[in-house]
Motif scaffolding. Structure first.
Motif, mmCIF file in Angstrom:
data_model
loop_
_atom_site.group_PDB
_atom_site.id
_atom_site.type_symbol
_atom_site.label_atom_id
_atom_site.label_comp_id
_atom_site.label_asym_id
_atom_site.label_seq_id
_atom_site.Cartn_x
_atom_site.Cartn_y
_atom_site.Cartn_z
ATOM 1 N N PRO A 122 -38.270 -18.790 7.685
ATOM 2 C CA PRO A 122 -38.442 -19.221 8.968
ATOM 3 C C PRO A 122 -39.167 -18.562 10.016
ATOM 4 O O PRO A 122 -39.530 -17.583 9.602
ATOM 5 C CB PRO A 122 -37.077 -18.834 9.199
ATOM 6 N N THR A 123 -39.810 -19.610 10.809
ATOM 7 C CA THR A 123 -40.651 -18.876 11.782
ATOM 8 C C THR A 123 -40.291 -19.097 13.116
ATOM 9 O O THR A 123 -40.861 -18.794 14.140
ATOM 10 C CB THR A 123 -42.133 -19.498 11.544
ATOM 11 N N MET A 124 -39.175 -20.171 13.343
ATOM 12 C CA MET A 124 -38.846 -20.617 14.660
ATOM 13 C C MET A 124 -37.409 -19.978 14.736
ATOM 14 O O MET A 124 -36.673 -19.866 14.074
ATOM 15 C CB MET A 124 -39.046 -22.469 14.479
ATOM 16 N N GLN A 125 -37.141 -20.253 16.181
ATOM 17 C CA GLN A 125 -35.790 -19.615 16.258
ATOM 18 C C GLN A 125 -35.387 -20.630 17.386
ATOM 19 O O GLN A 125 -35.391 -21.213 17.963
ATOM 20 C CB GLN A 125 -35.681 -18.405 17.313
ATOM 21 N N GLY A 126 -33.685 -20.756 16.997
ATOM 22 C CA GLY A 126 -32.733 -21.762 17.623
ATOM 23 C C GLY A 126 -31.328 -21.329 17.408
ATOM 24 O O GLY A 126 -30.996 -20.324 16.533
ATOM 25 N N ASP A 127 -30.639 -22.105 17.814
ATOM 26 C CA ASP A 127 -29.009 -21.689 18.107
ATOM 27 C C ASP A 127 -28.308 -22.535 16.709
ATOM 28 O O ASP A 127 -28.278 -23.785 16.701
ATOM 29 C CB ASP A 127 -28.263 -22.302 19.201
ATOM 30 N N VAL A 128 -27.930 -21.900 15.601
ATOM 31 C CA VAL A 128 -27.759 -22.353 14.406
ATOM 32 C C VAL A 128 -26.195 -23.162 14.581
ATOM 33 O O VAL A 128 -26.220 -24.131 14.032
ATOM 34 C CB VAL A 128 -27.583 -21.258 13.301
ATOM 35 N N ALA A 129 -25.591 -22.395 15.505
ATOM 36 C CA ALA A 129 -24.140 -23.113 15.423
ATOM 37 C C ALA A 129 -24.607 -24.478 16.056
ATOM 38 O O ALA A 129 -23.569 -25.532 15.835
ATOM 39 C CB ALA A 129 -23.323 -22.313 16.324
ATOM 40 N N GLN A 130 -25.350 -24.614 17.121
ATOM 41 C CA GLN A 130 -25.307 -25.849 17.767
ATOM 42 C C GLN A 130 -26.146 -26.812 16.909
ATOM 43 O O GLN A 130 -25.892 -28.097 16.596
ATOM 44 C CB GLN A 130 -26.331 -25.592 19.049
ATOM 45 N N VAL A 205 -31.519 -27.654 15.499
ATOM 46 C CA VAL A 205 -31.171 -28.357 14.123
ATOM 47 C C VAL A 205 -32.131 -27.766 13.203
ATOM 48 O O VAL A 205 -31.591 -27.705 12.012
ATOM 49 C CB VAL A 205 -31.262 -29.947 14.402
ATOM 50 N N VAL A 206 -33.326 -27.376 13.513
ATOM 51 C CA VAL A 206 -34.325 -26.946 12.542
ATOM 52 C C VAL A 206 -33.679 -25.617 12.163
ATOM 53 O O VAL A 206 -33.933 -25.441 10.822
ATOM 54 C CB VAL A 206 -35.658 -26.806 12.933
ATOM 55 N N ALA A 207 -33.484 -24.752 13.133
ATOM 56 C CA ALA A 207 -32.930 -23.467 12.762
ATOM 57 C C ALA A 207 -31.497 -23.646 11.563
ATOM 58 O O ALA A 207 -31.448 -22.788 10.899
ATOM 59 C CB ALA A 207 -32.398 -22.763 13.927
ATOM 60 N N TYR A 208 -30.757 -24.623 11.880
ATOM 61 C CA TYR A 208 -29.753 -24.750 10.880
ATOM 62 C C TYR A 208 -30.309 -25.292 9.641
ATOM 63 O O TYR A 208 -29.956 -24.559 8.452
ATOM 64 C CB TYR A 208 -28.846 -25.704 11.354
ATOM 65 N N ILE A 209 -31.203 -26.174 9.611
ATOM 66 C CA ILE A 209 -31.805 -26.537 8.291
ATOM 67 C C ILE A 209 -32.517 -25.159 7.558
ATOM 68 O O ILE A 209 -32.259 -25.197 6.064
ATOM 69 C CB ILE A 209 -33.030 -27.441 8.438
#
Length: 214
Positions: A122-130, A205-209
């Motif tokens: 992974p290189t991007m950060q996001g809210d996995v729960a969301q 959504v990408v962080a979850y993927i």
């Protein structure tokens, strides 16, 4: 690229494709293959190991399904992709696909399918729960674990670089991709991305993927 004449441009385009094949053969056998000088251009874009190049937005091909590669090459050759004025990587890719015959497309996709490599980090950060919640609408076509579904035309997402997924979701949402009325799958994706309200939700959504295994 400087204009060096249509003949030479087509020759270089074909060279790019065969360079891709040389690169794939080397990856599949785990023995590096040095491409002939006239075929080196494709490795500059997708990398000798086909893991993509973020600096020029060249996607990762390693791990991509053969049927999906074929569909995208056909989309480029038919002008469904690579025609929007803001899609500069697509504009560069389109003449490469246009130089291929149907048989050559199938030959290239078979080689791509043979390539294996570790899942990208992974290189991007996001809210996995969301992102988990947002992904539920994506699962209908791409599978509950983003494993892909050929029958519904949804490719696997877990083997692709996260930065490329972010870029393409933005392109669909902004109309840079999926704008052709002849591109039914692109039209579906363009409609689906309208559910993602902003770039943060795309990152989520990408962080979850990225947490899912191929």
């Amino acid at each position: 690229m400087k204009n060096r004449g249509n003949g030479k441009f087509v020759f270089q385009s074909i060279g790019l494709v065969f360079c891709l094949i040389w690169s794939i053969l080397g990856s599949a056998s785990e023995t590096p293959v040095i491409a002939p000088a006239k075929f080196v251009y494709c490795t500059v874009c997708h990398g000798a190991d086909l893991k993509g190049n973020r600096n020029i937005e060249a996607p990762r091909l390693s791990g991509m399904e053969a049927w999906y590669v074929a569909r995208q090459l056909e989309a480029f050759s038919k002008g469904w992709r690579g025609t929007h004025e803001t899609d500069l990587p697509g504009i560069e890719m389109r003449p490469m696909a246009e130089a291929l015959s149907a048989a050559e497309i199938q030959e290239a996709t078979r080689f791509v399918a043979a390539v294996g490599s570790p899942k990208p980090l992974p290189t991007m950060q996001g809210d996995v729960a969301q992102g988990t919640s947002l992904f539920q609408s994506c699962a209908a076509c791409h599978g509950s674990r983003a494993e892909g579904n050929q029958a519904l035309g949804g490719p696997a997402l877990t083997t692709q670089n996260d930065w490329y997924l972010v870029t393409q979701l933005q392109n669909y949402r902004n109309g840079n991709r999926g704008h052709s009325t002849d591109d039914s799958y692109g039209q579906q994706m363009r409609a689906a991305t309208q559910l993602l309200q902003d770039d943060q939700q795309i990152l989520d959504v990408v962080a979850y993927i990225s947490t899912l295994q191929p």
